[in-house]
Every structure is written in C-alpha cells, then in structure tokens.
Design a protein around this motif. Structure first.
Motif, mmCIF file in Angstrom:
data_model
loop_
_atom_site.group_PDB
_atom_site.id
_atom_site.type_symbol
_atom_site.label_atom_id
_atom_site.label_comp_id
_atom_site.label_asym_id
_atom_site.label_seq_id
_atom_site.Cartn_x
_atom_site.Cartn_y
_atom_site.Cartn_z
ATOM 1 N N LYS A 50 0.548 -1.701 -0.231
ATOM 2 C CA LYS A 50 0.186 -0.202 0.063
ATOM 3 C C LYS A 50 1.176 1.270 0.052
ATOM 4 C CE LYS A 50 -3.791 -2.233 1.825
ATOM 5 N NZ LYS A 50 -4.843 -2.052 2.355
ATOM 6 N N GLU A 51 2.290 1.315 0.338
ATOM 7 C CA GLU A 51 3.037 2.307 1.089
ATOM 8 C C GLU A 51 3.469 2.692 -0.835
ATOM 9 O OE1 GLU A 51 4.060 5.139 3.237
ATOM 10 O OE2 GLU A 51 2.239 4.297 4.413
ATOM 11 N N ALA A 52 4.029 1.137 -0.957
ATOM 12 C CA ALA A 52 4.466 1.698 -2.783
ATOM 13 C C ALA A 52 3.548 1.947 -3.763
ATOM 14 C CB ALA A 52 4.878 0.057 -2.894
ATOM 15 N N LEU A 53 2.040 0.873 -3.750
ATOM 16 C CA LEU A 53 0.940 1.916 -4.223
ATOM 17 C C LEU A 53 1.022 3.377 -4.272
ATOM 18 C CD1 LEU A 53 -1.419 1.588 -6.441
ATOM 19 C CD2 LEU A 53 -2.124 0.741 -4.373
ATOM 20 N N ALA A 54 1.104 4.155 -3.423
ATOM 21 C CA ALA A 54 0.659 5.423 -2.459
ATOM 22 C C ALA A 54 1.972 6.582 -3.418
ATOM 23 C CB ALA A 54 0.817 5.491 -1.546
ATOM 24 N N LYS A 55 3.237 5.681 -3.380
ATOM 25 C CA LYS A 55 4.649 6.457 -3.830
ATOM 26 C C LYS A 55 4.294 6.289 -5.832
ATOM 27 C CE LYS A 55 7.428 5.095 -0.282
ATOM 28 N NZ LYS A 55 8.101 4.043 -0.032
ATOM 29 N N ALA A 56 3.766 5.369 -5.594
ATOM 30 C CA ALA A 56 3.632 5.456 -7.429
ATOM 31 C C ALA A 56 2.499 6.202 -7.573
ATOM 32 C CB ALA A 56 3.746 3.270 -7.970
ATOM 33 N N LEU A 57 1.711 5.988 -7.254
ATOM 34 C CA LEU A 57 0.347 7.130 -7.573
ATOM 35 C C LEU A 57 0.912 9.277 -7.460
ATOM 36 C CD1 LEU A 57 -2.027 5.408 -6.287
ATOM 37 C CD2 LEU A 57 -1.901 5.742 -8.392
ATOM 38 N N GLY A 58 2.585 8.932 -7.205
ATOM 39 C CA GLY A 58 2.918 10.118 -6.931
ATOM 40 C C GLY A 58 2.805 10.583 -4.770
ATOM 41 N N SER A 59 1.778 9.645 -3.814
ATOM 42 C CA SER A 59 1.602 10.033 -3.246
ATOM 43 C C SER A 59 0.838 11.458 -2.952
ATOM 44 C CB SER A 59 3.231 10.347 -1.982
ATOM 45 O OG SER A 59 4.105 9.455 -2.717
ATOM 46 N N PRO A 60 -0.055 10.894 -3.046
ATOM 47 C CA PRO A 60 -1.191 12.501 -2.875
ATOM 48 C C PRO A 60 -1.826 11.800 -1.199
ATOM 49 C CG PRO A 60 -1.934 10.881 -4.430
ATOM 50 C CD PRO A 60 -0.517 10.112 -4.003
ATOM 51 N N GLY A 61 -2.290 13.283 -1.120
ATOM 52 C CA GLY A 61 -3.001 12.574 -0.030
ATOM 53 C C GLY A 61 -3.871 12.774 -0.037
ATOM 54 N N GLY A 62 -4.921 11.955 0.828
ATOM 55 C CA GLY A 62 -6.962 11.603 0.838
ATOM 56 C C GLY A 62 -6.372 10.131 0.262
ATOM 57 N N LEU A 63 -5.575 9.291 -0.075
ATOM 58 C CA LEU A 63 -6.338 7.684 -0.210
ATOM 59 C C LEU A 63 -6.929 7.257 1.306
ATOM 60 C CD1 LEU A 63 -3.004 7.230 -2.773
ATOM 61 C CD2 LEU A 63 -5.435 7.780 -3.373
ATOM 62 N N ASN A 64 -7.336 6.553 0.877
ATOM 63 C CA ASN A 64 -8.451 5.416 1.494
ATOM 64 C C ASN A 64 -7.855 4.115 1.722
ATOM 65 O OD1 ASN A 64 -9.312 3.349 3.183
ATOM 66 N ND2 ASN A 64 -11.940 5.106 2.799
ATOM 67 N N TRP A 65 -7.047 4.171 2.446
ATOM 68 C CA TRP A 65 -6.445 2.998 2.676
ATOM 69 C C TRP A 65 -6.992 0.883 2.135
ATOM 70 C CZ3 TRP A 65 -1.267 3.319 1.729
ATOM 71 C CH2 TRP A 65 -0.593 4.334 2.510
ATOM 72 N N GLN A 66 -7.892 1.148 2.726
ATOM 73 C CA GLN A 66 -8.660 0.183 2.231
ATOM 74 C C GLN A 66 -9.315 0.070 0.350
ATOM 75 O OE1 GLN A 66 -12.091 -1.337 5.046
ATOM 76 N NE2 GLN A 66 -11.072 -0.337 6.629
ATOM 77 N N ASP A 67 -9.205 1.416 -0.032
ATOM 78 C CA ASP A 67 -9.766 1.387 -1.318
ATOM 79 C C ASP A 67 -8.550 0.817 -2.376
ATOM 80 O OD1 ASP A 67 -11.906 2.816 -0.618
ATOM 81 O OD2 ASP A 67 -11.166 5.014 -1.780
ATOM 82 N N ALA A 68 -6.975 0.288 -1.730
ATOM 83 C CA ALA A 68 -6.545 -0.997 -2.712
ATOM 84 C C ALA A 68 -6.618 -2.409 -1.257
ATOM 85 C CB ALA A 68 -5.047 -0.113 -1.871
ATOM 86 N N GLU A 69 -6.099 -3.458 -2.028
ATOM 87 C CA GLU A 69 -6.722 -4.067 -1.254
ATOM 88 C C GLU A 69 -5.757 -4.886 -1.996
ATOM 89 O OE1 GLU A 69 -9.725 -7.937 -0.094
ATOM 90 O OE2 GLU A 69 -10.693 -6.329 -1.446
ATOM 91 N N VAL A 70 -4.370 -5.904 -1.564
ATOM 92 C CA VAL A 70 -3.720 -6.828 -2.239
ATOM 93 C C VAL A 70 -4.568 -8.319 -1.883
ATOM 94 C CG1 VAL A 70 -1.950 -8.088 -1.785
ATOM 95 C CG2 VAL A 70 -2.089 -5.641 -1.330
ATOM 96 N N VAL A 71 -4.578 -8.713 -3.298
ATOM 97 C CA VAL A 71 -5.207 -10.292 -3.235
ATOM 98 C C VAL A 71 -4.495 -11.367 -3.621
ATOM 99 C CG1 VAL A 71 -7.570 -8.846 -3.058
ATOM 100 C CG2 VAL A 71 -6.404 -9.832 -5.628
ATOM 101 N N SER A 72 -5.064 -12.566 -3.524
ATOM 102 C CA SER A 72 -3.511 -13.173 -4.665
ATOM 103 C C SER A 72 -4.900 -14.566 -5.577
ATOM 104 C CB SER A 72 -3.225 -14.370 -3.663
ATOM 105 O OG SER A 72 -2.805 -13.907 -2.171
ATOM 106 N N GLU A 73 -4.134 -14.186 -6.282
ATOM 107 C CA GLU A 73 -4.726 -15.321 -7.345
ATOM 108 C C GLU A 73 -5.084 -16.623 -7.039
ATOM 109 O OE1 GLU A 73 -2.736 -14.272 -11.415
ATOM 110 O OE2 GLU A 73 -3.249 -12.243 -11.229
ATOM 111 N N PRO A 74 -5.186 -17.631 -7.762
ATOM 112 C CA PRO A 74 -5.320 -19.259 -7.149
ATOM 113 C C PRO A 74 -4.016 -19.612 -7.496
ATOM 114 C CG PRO A 74 -7.095 -18.858 -8.439
ATOM 115 C CD PRO A 74 -6.757 -17.560 -8.903
ATOM 116 N N SER A 75 -3.045 -19.149 -7.897
ATOM 117 C CA SER A 75 -1.721 -19.454 -8.678
ATOM 118 C C SER A 75 -0.562 -19.146 -7.609
ATOM 119 C CB SER A 75 -1.120 -19.347 -9.014
ATOM 120 O OG SER A 75 -1.290 -17.228 -9.631
ATOM 121 N N GLY A 76 -1.471 -18.509 -6.542
ATOM 122 C CA GLY A 76 -0.595 -17.700 -5.500
ATOM 123 C C GLY A 76 -0.126 -16.320 -5.716
ATOM 124 N N ARG A 77 0.013 -15.573 -6.735
ATOM 125 C CA ARG A 77 0.512 -14.585 -7.358
ATOM 126 C C ARG A 77 -0.474 -13.479 -6.852
ATOM 127 N NH1 ARG A 77 -0.573 -11.801 -13.127
ATOM 128 N NH2 ARG A 77 0.821 -10.166 -12.941
#
Length: 124
Positions: A50-77
C-alpha cells in the motif's frame, strides 16, 4: 503502454507488529476484512504494498487505504484491486494496470509496485 509510476517500500516485521499492538485501530483502518485474516508477515508485506502503491501514484493525500486491496490469484500471485480514491487517482494519471511483487524473509517485508498506462495527451 508506458511506466507511469514506480514505488517500493520495506517494513521491519517486528516493528510493524509492535505498531499493531500500540494502535489496534490501525488494522481496521488500513486493511480490508479479507486482508486482516493474514499472518503478521503477510500483513507487513501488504502494508509495504500500500505504501509502494501510494508512491507510484505520486503520494497524494486523501487516499483511503482500504481502497487498495492485495488479493492472491489461485496461483498465489499477488495482485492489487483498486477502487474509490485509489482508482480515481490512477485514472487521473492514465494508469490502467498495476504490477505487484511482495516478499517477506529474515524479518523484513517488501513490496514493489509498477504502474502502467498511457500518457495522457499521447496516442497509443
């Protein structure tokens, strides 16, 4: 397609666990219900994502952390599912795809996020 953003983050798993113990509301504020079921090491890697994602987006304020979810594909990816504030920022930047890599070993969790899309104003 072009790389429009890149983010990396590293988390000491023991310090992350101490933070969760000091601020129990952090878990509910940052992680989705499905993410909360993961181990401490996996949660630390997801926090790094989530921190890396915020950096990739230019570290804007106002992001809701739950608006980014890490999920695993069946392969585990691991993949990122974005919605709400995060999806809006990605659209604003022309980002259509995120690539995610997670790792946790030797007490450290890390994540790298690559944001890919079309530069706004350029033809594909």
């Amino acid at each position: 397609m072009a790389i429009l953003g890149l983010g990396i983050d590293v988390v000491a798993i023991s310090r992350f666990e101490e933070s969760l113990q000091r601020s129990p509301g952090f878990l509910e504020r940052v992680f989705t219900p499905a993410e909360r079921e993961r181990s401490i090491a996996s949660l630390a890697a997801r926090w790094a994502a989530k921190e890396a994602l915020a950096k990739a987006l230019g570290s804007p304020g106002g992001l809701n952390w739950q608006d980014a979810e890490v999920v695993s594909e069946p392969s585990g990816r691991p993949t990122l599912v974005v919605r709400g504030t995060v999806a809006a920022r990605a659209a604003e930047l022309g980002i259509v795809t995120f690539h995610l890599s997670l790792s946790h070993d030797a007490g450290i969790a890390s994540a790298v996020v690559v944001a890919e899309g079309t530069v706004i104003g350029e033809s594909a």
